[in-house]
Design a protein around this motif. Sequence first.
Motif, PDB file in Angstrom:
ATOM      1  N   ASN A 264     -14.455  27.218  47.777  1.00 26.65           N
ATOM      2  CA  ASN A 264     -15.875  27.008  48.056  1.00 26.65           C
ATOM      3  C   ASN A 264     -16.396  28.165  48.910  1.00 26.65           C
ATOM      4  N   ILE A 267     -18.041  27.428  52.512  1.00 28.81           N
ATOM      5  CA  ILE A 267     -17.113  27.263  53.639  1.00 28.81           C
ATOM      6  C   ILE A 267     -16.754  28.633  54.205  1.00 28.81           C
ATOM      7  N   ASN A 423      -4.622  25.933  52.036  1.00 30.03           N
ATOM      8  CA  ASN A 423      -5.860  25.345  51.522  1.00 30.03           C
ATOM      9  C   ASN A 423      -6.428  24.296  52.460  1.00 30.03           C
ATOM     10  N   SER A 427     -10.232  24.195  54.222  1.00 28.23           N
ATOM     11  CA  SER A 427     -11.176  23.091  53.996  1.00 28.23           C
ATOM     12  C   SER A 427     -11.516  22.332  55.272  1.00 28.23           C
TER      13      SER A 427
END
Length: 441
Positions: A264, A267, A423, A427
């Motif tokens: 994304n 982010i 990851n 996030s």
Amino acid sequence: MANLKNMNLTSKIVFGMVTGILFGTYLQWLMPNGTDKLIPLYWFDLSLKGFIVDGLLEIIGQIFMASLRMLVVPLVFVSLICGVCSLKDTSKLGRIGGKAVGMYLITTAIAISIAIAVALLVSPGEGVNMTTDSTFESKEAPSLAQVIIQMFPTNPFESFAQGNMLQIIVFALLFGMAIALSGKAGERIAVFFEDMNIVVMRLVSILMNIAPYGVFALLASLFTTVSLATFGNLIEYFFVVFFVLLMHAFITYPIILKILTGLNPFIFLKKMRDATIFAFSTASSNATIPVTLETATKKMGVKNSIASFTVPLGATINMDGTAIMQGVATVFIAQVFSQDLSLADYLTVVLTATLASIGTAGVPGVGLIMLAMVLQQVGLPVEGIALIIGVDRILDMTRTAVNVTGDSMVSIVVAKSEDQFDNDMYSDPQAGSNSENVDIK
């Protein structure tokens, strides 16, 4: 005041940046045309320029910049050694380096291509009648062969003292590989550097606490002399460069990130705030290395084995922001002097600026030197650089912010391709908010 104490670091830095700009602008209003203003006190007259601008603001700002630069060499050296030691297979280094350098060159080529296209569309130099009484003396850039030779230090300690980042990177890579290949002795040395890395990163955290004050002083001092009136007839050139810089940061980088990693991009942009604010305030990619490295490893999820190599390398050779300035400036100067450039000339500009991003990496005043090289390649007068120097300060700050954004984006792409990426950390919106709870190895 209680609300200020409850702000997070990012909010404090933004507050320091905004108040610094406002305070500097107010001081400029009090001291028009650089004149001093004396404020009478009981026993002496207080000089705004001498005591506030050249005194307090200058001292605080320069101490802050010195503190940032103080950390760069030990941080890059120690962190890069730790990163190389943590690679189980040192042959991966060539692959990682190839990916990083390739990505930096590709994004630079994209940046200058977009800049030229937008500049041709807007035509900021059309109809501008400006004199060229002032001249620009350009330093001669070293050849590519010289750059490659000079990457290898004859005296590493001299490289440390001079802050020659390419030589420091090469020595750290070789030293780290030697440690990794030295068996038990190497393991003992590696433990020392891992502990040293924790100490250096803690020093970075300590420095971050004074960052809002340093940012305030730097921008307040700058804006006592810089104003929109300075731009004059070059306002259109300024906004074209500024627009392309923002487009590259907020459109090009997120698209590349999404295509190559699937992450994304919103982010990514949100977590880049601290590093970009620092880069804008200091106008130095090298001085921002501590913050960029901390952002990449503690907020983005890039493993130190990757970030310790890609971030300092990017700060040294990644010139996307400078390439954008060169693209627009080339079109602007050509239009000011009523000289038509062919498609072949524009392709030459793209190629020269892209390759020069590595060739002039260690040269002071790199942006203007690279621009002089580009202008000479297509037969434009180098004196044209004198036309844009007056508006270059704010653009320099902005393109530095773009450069460090590119450094982090490339670090993520390389880390993701090497399976050296977390990851969950990427996030997590709270990742990096408390550095004491984050593994920085």
